[in-house]
Design a protein around this motif. Structure first.
Motif, PDB file in Angstrom:
ATOM      1  N   THR A  68      36.657  40.906  22.168  1.00 15.11           N
ATOM      2  CA  THR A  68      37.271  42.193  22.918  1.00 15.11           C
ATOM      3  C   THR A  68      36.225  43.036  23.910  1.00 15.11           C
ATOM      4  O   THR A  68      36.612  43.124  25.166  1.00 15.11           O
ATOM      5  CB  THR A  68      37.846  43.275  22.015  1.00 15.11           C
ATOM      6  OG1 THR A  68      38.491  42.649  21.063  1.00 15.11           O
ATOM      7  CG2 THR A  68      38.380  44.437  22.369  1.00 15.11           C
ATOM      8  N   LYS A 110      35.968  41.018  27.106  1.00 18.49           N
ATOM      9  CA  LYS A 110      37.229  40.904  27.939  1.00 18.49           C
ATOM     10  C   LYS A 110      37.189  42.411  28.726  1.00 18.49           C
ATOM     11  O   LYS A 110      37.358  42.474  29.744  1.00 18.49           O
ATOM     12  CB  LYS A 110      38.516  40.921  27.173  1.00 18.49           C
ATOM     13  CG  LYS A 110      38.862  39.529  26.722  1.00 18.49           C
ATOM     14  CD  LYS A 110      40.080  39.560  25.977  1.00 18.49           C
ATOM     15  CE  LYS A 110      40.768  38.177  25.688  1.00 18.49           C
ATOM     16  NZ  LYS A 110      41.673  38.206  24.701  1.00 18.49           N
ATOM     17  N   ASN A 111      36.699  43.426  27.924  1.00 15.97           N
ATOM     18  CA  ASN A 111      36.613  44.792  28.559  1.00 15.97           C
ATOM     19  C   ASN A 111      35.762  44.549  29.793  1.00 15.97           C
ATOM     20  O   ASN A 111      35.860  45.344  30.793  1.00 15.97           O
ATOM     21  CB  ASN A 111      36.282  45.846  27.435  1.00 15.97           C
ATOM     22  CG  ASN A 111      37.803  46.129  26.433  1.00 15.97           C
ATOM     23  OD1 ASN A 111      38.777  45.843  26.971  1.00 15.97           O
ATOM     24  ND2 ASN A 111      37.560  46.533  25.327  1.00 15.97           N
ATOM     25  N   HIS A 112      34.539  44.319  29.272  1.00 13.19           N
ATOM     26  CA  HIS A 112      33.237  44.048  30.519  1.00 13.19           C
ATOM     27  C   HIS A 112      33.642  43.315  31.629  1.00 13.19           C
ATOM     28  O   HIS A 112      33.428  43.744  32.838  1.00 13.19           O
ATOM     29  CB  HIS A 112      32.087  43.311  29.675  1.00 13.19           C
ATOM     30  CG  HIS A 112      31.127  43.460  30.546  1.00 13.19           C
ATOM     31  ND1 HIS A 112      30.091  44.453  30.875  1.00 13.19           N
ATOM     32  CD2 HIS A 112      30.248  42.430  31.289  1.00 13.19           C
ATOM     33  CE1 HIS A 112      29.339  44.002  31.736  1.00 13.19           C
ATOM     34  NE2 HIS A 112      29.450  42.765  31.973  1.00 13.19           N
ATOM     35  N   ILE A 113      34.483  42.206  31.247  1.00 12.66           N
ATOM     36  CA  ILE A 113      35.010  41.497  32.685  1.00 12.66           C
ATOM     37  C   ILE A 113      36.011  42.289  33.506  1.00 12.66           C
ATOM     38  O   ILE A 113      35.995  42.269  34.698  1.00 12.66           O
ATOM     39  CB  ILE A 113      35.633  39.955  32.112  1.00 12.66           C
ATOM     40  CG1 ILE A 113      34.490  39.254  31.680  1.00 12.66           C
ATOM     41  CG2 ILE A 113      36.461  39.607  33.437  1.00 12.66           C
ATOM     42  CD1 ILE A 113      35.047  37.992  30.971  1.00 12.66           C
ATOM     43  N   LYS A 114      37.061  42.928  32.695  1.00 15.14           N
ATOM     44  CA  LYS A 114      38.045  43.775  33.355  1.00 15.14           C
ATOM     45  C   LYS A 114      37.370  44.955  34.188  1.00 15.14           C
ATOM     46  O   LYS A 114      37.986  45.290  35.153  1.00 15.14           O
ATOM     47  CB  LYS A 114      39.005  44.164  32.448  1.00 15.14           C
ATOM     48  CG  LYS A 114      39.808  43.257  31.741  1.00 15.14           C
ATOM     49  CD  LYS A 114      40.778  43.913  30.830  1.00 15.14           C
ATOM     50  CE  LYS A 114      42.100  42.850  30.340  1.00 15.14           C
ATOM     51  NZ  LYS A 114      42.639  43.425  29.449  1.00 15.14           N
ATOM     52  N   LYS A 115      36.325  45.585  33.583  1.00 16.06           N
ATOM     53  CA  LYS A 115      35.606  46.588  34.215  1.00 16.06           C
ATOM     54  C   LYS A 115      35.061  46.093  35.385  1.00 16.06           C
ATOM     55  O   LYS A 115      34.991  46.877  36.539  1.00 16.06           O
ATOM     56  CB  LYS A 115      34.495  46.947  33.241  1.00 16.06           C
ATOM     57  CG  LYS A 115      33.729  48.092  33.684  1.00 16.06           C
ATOM     58  CD  LYS A 115      32.739  48.768  32.603  1.00 16.06           C
ATOM     59  CE  LYS A 115      31.910  49.801  33.258  1.00 16.06           C
ATOM     60  NZ  LYS A 115      30.930  50.197  32.266  1.00 16.06           N
ATOM     61  N   HIS A 116      34.339  44.849  35.661  1.00 16.95           N
ATOM     62  CA  HIS A 116      33.683  44.479  36.590  1.00 16.95           C
ATOM     63  C   HIS A 116      34.640  43.855  37.640  1.00 16.95           C
ATOM     64  O   HIS A 116      34.386  43.607  38.892  1.00 16.95           O
ATOM     65  CB  HIS A 116      32.581  43.370  36.427  1.00 16.95           C
ATOM     66  CG  HIS A 116      31.177  44.048  35.596  1.00 16.95           C
ATOM     67  ND1 HIS A 116      30.563  45.177  36.472  1.00 16.95           N
ATOM     68  CD2 HIS A 116      31.143  44.005  34.407  1.00 16.95           C
ATOM     69  CE1 HIS A 116      29.557  45.394  35.573  1.00 16.95           C
ATOM     70  NE2 HIS A 116      29.964  44.954  34.391  1.00 16.95           N
ATOM     71  N   GLN A 117      35.733  43.424  37.480  1.00 13.99           N
ATOM     72  CA  GLN A 117      36.730  43.113  38.355  1.00 13.99           C
ATOM     73  C   GLN A 117      37.360  44.185  39.157  1.00 13.99           C
ATOM     74  O   GLN A 117      38.097  44.142  40.068  1.00 13.99           O
ATOM     75  CB  GLN A 117      37.916  42.176  37.496  1.00 13.99           C
ATOM     76  CG  GLN A 117      37.298  40.890  37.159  1.00 13.99           C
ATOM     77  CD  GLN A 117      38.639  40.306  36.499  1.00 13.99           C
ATOM     78  OE1 GLN A 117      39.348  40.684  36.114  1.00 13.99           O
ATOM     79  NE2 GLN A 117      38.432  38.756  36.249  1.00 13.99           N
ATOM     80  N   ALA A 118      37.399  45.286  38.641  1.00 13.27           N
ATOM     81  CA  ALA A 118      38.236  46.530  39.022  1.00 13.27           C
ATOM     82  C   ALA A 118      37.506  46.901  40.605  1.00 13.27           C
ATOM     83  O   ALA A 118      36.396  46.637  40.611  1.00 13.27           O
ATOM     84  CB  ALA A 118      38.329  47.567  38.335  1.00 13.27           C
TER      85      ALA A 118
END
Length: 54
Positions: free
Chosen positions: A43, A46-54
């Motif tokens: 989890t 996943k949150n770290h990846i989503k944060k950097h994709q935004a």
């Protein structure tokens, strides 16, 4: 109070994992199950990846 205890153990698990400690050893050190540790790490990643994709 129990929630704070679990949160602190999960934070310790994340720190140990970031320093290269394997999940079975983290389970022994924290008293959490390997399944719980893996789930939380997944989890977090996943949150770290989503944060950097935004």
């Amino acid at each position: 109070m129990k929630d704070i205890d679990v949160q602190s153990k999960l934070a310790m698990a994340k720190t140990l994992h970031s320093h290269g400690v394997s999940v079975p050893y983290i389970a022994v050190a924290t008293g959490l199950t390997q399944r719980r540790i893996r789930s939380e790490l997944k989890t977090t990643i996943k949150n770290h990846i989503k944060k950097h994709q935004a």
